[in-house]
Design an enzyme around this catalytic site. Structure first.
Site, PDB file in Angstrom:
ATOM      1  N   ARG A  97       0.855  -1.184   0.000  1.00  0.00           N
ATOM      2  CA  ARG A  97       0.000   0.000   0.000  1.00  0.00           C
ATOM      3  C   ARG A  97       0.888   1.230   0.000  1.00  0.00           C
ATOM      4  NH1 ARG A  97      -4.520  -0.189   4.479  1.00  0.00           N
ATOM      5  NH2 ARG A  97      -5.767  -1.466   3.122  1.00  0.00           N
ATOM      6  N   GLY A 596      -1.857   3.643   4.690  1.00  0.00           N
ATOM      7  CA  GLY A 596      -1.057   3.210   3.555  1.00  0.00           C
ATOM      8  C   GLY A 596       0.381   2.948   3.936  1.00  0.00           C
ATOM      9  N   CYS A 597       1.149   2.441   2.975  1.00  0.00           N
ATOM     10  CA  CYS A 597       2.560   2.135   3.198  1.00  0.00           C
ATOM     11  C   CYS A 597       3.357   3.395   3.507  1.00  0.00           C
ATOM     12  CB  CYS A 597       3.148   1.480   1.952  1.00  0.00           C
ATOM     13  SG  CYS A 597       3.040  -0.293   1.952  1.00  0.00           S
ATOM     14  N   SER A 598       4.196   3.324   4.527  1.00  0.00           N
ATOM     15  CA  SER A 598       5.154   4.388   4.862  1.00  0.00           C
ATOM     16  C   SER A 598       4.499   5.763   4.952  1.00  0.00           C
ATOM     17  CB  SER A 598       6.280   4.421   3.819  1.00  0.00           C
ATOM     18  OG  SER A 598       6.962   3.188   3.773  1.00  0.00           O
TER      19      SER A 598
END
Length: 688
Positions: A97, A596-598
């Site tokens: 994500r 979401g990712c990061s």
């Protein structure tokens, strides 16, 4: 004789429908992620595999490229999942994500003013004098030249060195200098933003349209005049209040302008006043590394601040320990790099074995981080209100005279007695130089407090660019507690001031669970995630949001300033739909949950401090923003998301989001590499 097996033709790569170079460079500049070729697809494992669990894949659209220096961002290759099309992914796979637009943390403070018109400052130094006082005088002279508009990297180093040189002989000055070493870039951004808003507010005169709108054709002249005066008075009062708020915020975030000859009296007086303005029940912990040489980050500087309490600053060397601080940072980077490489493994059992191995390594990493702190992990915790603590402290205080430990340090140690091991206490007594009698009394006091309730309260972590990437909140001593991050002490004071001044803000009033705006799978390429949440989100009649498509930027910006809660479930932090420019144009009212990712990661370039869109949320006034420190897989982070939202939003009045986060971490299948990823910036928020 068997015929040789036929060889399968290699899979053909899917063509990507890329954006124009202008669109690519714009998206990359917003979140600063460069992409490479899409990873190979992973299919299902054959029947009879040793592992019957479904395979999860990192929710990413591409591998990251290192962006160093002034490398151009105009050439970006898009993967097929960034084109907006739904990608045909096997049912047992997960995807990263991560957003194409994840904000790159480039150093924005490039227009540092040159020191002009300053006369050289004198310092006490005799020929051949290499004493500590002489070195401190030179450092302070340099610090005074830069204090009005400091360059982040140099000023941070100077402030840290002065803090160490002062040590325990002046705890107020030491803590003040340590606070000046952190969050310099965000303070520059805030002062510039506040000055711009102040100019606009002063230019605004009472709107004629507002005055005319209050009139009616049926009103008499006298009535119209009266209404017009009332409207003008209300507008003027509102703008005066806004001006006062902006002026106070400018005062909080501004850098010192005191004359050098008044140092440190004027500076410490201002700092002491700031400590009095800290929120009640909040413990602020500032952590940074001490770089004796560039790249050597094995010594930790830890300062604890509380309202109406003397600051405590401890220098913790870790280089001679079994697991040093630099080893912890290196291990985290190795785990995250191995996670990316594991994403290309197609064998189901091998993939799961690798993921479990990484989860175990992450668990050991957090154990090593806590061991680096040793007995001084007690400084991260609020003080207990147990009356037994005061009694034991009164008995021990007379025995501390020949030792290096202060009464305030001992109070923090005793307060954290339920978490301390016998090894921790042995290290403390040896390091503090306590005699045999004091050691025995200390052991008895700790034994009496061992079974008491652990201290309650909230902890705010202020971390430097090296330490912000580590999951401090998931250490065993903090995992069950209410913990958030802030970029600077001034950010804590700013949020606290807004909470006091605006009785209708989310920090003061709480989150209305009906005033929610959601953004679910706006790229349209996370069909499984959309299926998990769509029915739930759309069934909430009072909620508003968008599923499966990009939102209108204006409506999204309006929702952030009017709603109480913003839920984003998609790639990255969603910066391509709500970028930094839009965030900073107006005030953000809603607490933000970015799954979401990061989405909460900070990017560090060269000597500059970490930057990221999560800090822009805080600068815009967002009361709390929750995001992930690194890349996460979609199914596992979805499990955590469901557990967190359902438990918190059904918790009733006064329910804290951060109270429900520890239990939600355990709902992830991999409770460390996924469960430890979410962190929060800001101050605690509660349900209204």
């Amino acid at each position: 004789m068997k015929a040789p097996p036929t060889q399968k033709a290699p899979p053909t790569q899917r063509t990507t429908r890329g954006k124009s170079s202008l669109e690519q460079s714009g998206a990359a500049a917003e979140e600063g992620v460069a992409l490479t070729q899409p990873r190979p697809r992973r299919g299902r494992s054959k029947k009879g595999s040793a592992c019957d669990e479904e395979v999860e894949a990192l929710r990413t659209n591409r591998d990251e490229e290192d962006l160093k220096g002034d490398q151009s961002l105009e050439i970006i290759e898009l993967s097929d999942s960034d084109t907006g099309d739904v990608v045909d992914v096997p049912d047992d796979c997960e995807i990263l994500r991560r957003d194409l637009g994840a904000e790159m943390g480039c150093g924005h403070v490039t227009d540092i003013r040159k020191a002009v018109g300053h006369t050289a400052l004198t310092h006490t130094q005799s020929e051949g004098d290499l004493s500590l006082d002489s070195a401190l005088s030179i450092l302070q002279s340099s610090w005074h030249l830069l204090q009005h508009f400091p360059p982040p990297s140099l000023f941070s180093r100077l402030s840290s060195l002065i803090a160490q040189a002062n040590g325990q002989r002046d705890p107020i000055t030491t803590a003040m200098m340590h606070s000046n070493a952190l969050g310099i870039t965000t303070r520059h951004h805030m002062t510039r933003s506040l000055a711009s808003r102040m100019r606009k507010t002063k230019k605004c005169l009472p709107d004629v349209a507002d005055a005319l709108g209050a009139l009616s054709l049926g009103d008499t002249q006298e009535t119209q005049t009266s209404r017009q005066k009332e409207t003008q008075k209300e507008t003027q009062t509102s703008r005066q209040k806004e001006t006062q708020t902006l002026a106070k915020m400018q005062q909080i975030f501004s850098f010192s302008s005191a004359e050098p000859h008044s140092f440190p009296q004027t500076h410490t007086k201002q700092f002491t006043q700031q400590l009095k303005e800290l929120p009640t029940g909040v413990t602020v912990c500032m952590l940074s590394v001490v770089e004796a040489c560039p790249g050597m980050i094995d010594t930790l500087l830890l300062t604890r601040l509380e309202r109406d309490s003397t600051p405590i600053t401890i220098r913790i060397p870790t280089v001679h320990r079994q697991h040093s601080l630099s080893a912890c940072v290196a291990e985290l980077e190795a785990v995250l790099e191995q996670q990316k490489q594991l994403n290309g493994v197609s064998e189901k059992s091998q993939w799961w074995d690798g993921r479990r191995s990484l989860d175990s390594r992450m668990q050991r990493l957090m154990e090593h981080m806590q061991k680096c702190l040793g007995v001084w992990l007690c400084l991260l915790l609020p003080l207990t209100s147990d009356p037994e603590l005061s009694e034991q402290l009164a008995l021990l205080t007379p025995l501390l005279t020949p030792s290096t430990i202060t009464t305030h340090m001992l109070q923090a140690v005793l307060s954290a007695a339920p978490l301390l091991s016998s090894w921790d206490m042995q290290c403390l007594t040896e390091g503090a130089g306590l005699d045999q009698g004091a050691c025995l009394h200390l052991q008895k006091a700790v034994a009496k407090l061992q079974n008491r309730a652990e201290p309650e309260g909230h902890t705010v972590l202020i971390l430097d660019k090296y330490l912000q990437k580590l999951p401090w909140e998931s250490m065993s001593c903090l995992r069950a507690r209410s913990v958030t991050r802030m970029p600077s002490l001034q950010a804590v004071l700013g949020h606290s001031y807004l909470q006091k001044m605006d009785a209708e803000c989310v920090l003061a009033q709480g989150v209305d669970p009906q005033q929610v705006f959601y953004l679910l799978n706006p790229d349209g390429n996370l069909p499984d995630t959309e299926q998990r949440f769509k029915d739930w989100f759309t069934s909430e009649e009072a909620w508003q949001g968008v599923c499966g498509s990009a939102p209108d930027p204006g409506k999204l910006q309006e929702a952030m300033s009017t709603k109480d809660l913003y839920i984003y479930v998609g790639h990255g932090a969603g910066a391509r739909y709500l970028d930094s420019g839009r965030l900073l144009k107006g005030e953000v009212r809603a607490a933000a949950l970015l799954f979401g990712c990061s989405s909460a990661a900070l990017s560090v370039n060269g000597l500059q401090e970490g930057t990221g869109i999560v800090l822009n949320y805080i600068s815009a006034g967002c009361p709390l923003v929750l995001g992930n420190l690194w890349d996460v897989t979609d199914r596992d982070i979805d499990r955590l998301t469901v557990a967190l939202l359902r438990s918190w939003l059904s918790g009733g009045r006064g329910s804290s989001l951060l109270t429900h986060l520890p239990a939600a971490r355990t709902e992830a299948r991999l409770t460390h590499i996924i469960g430890a990823a979410p962190v929060a910036y800001g101050l605690p928020v509660y349900l209204r």
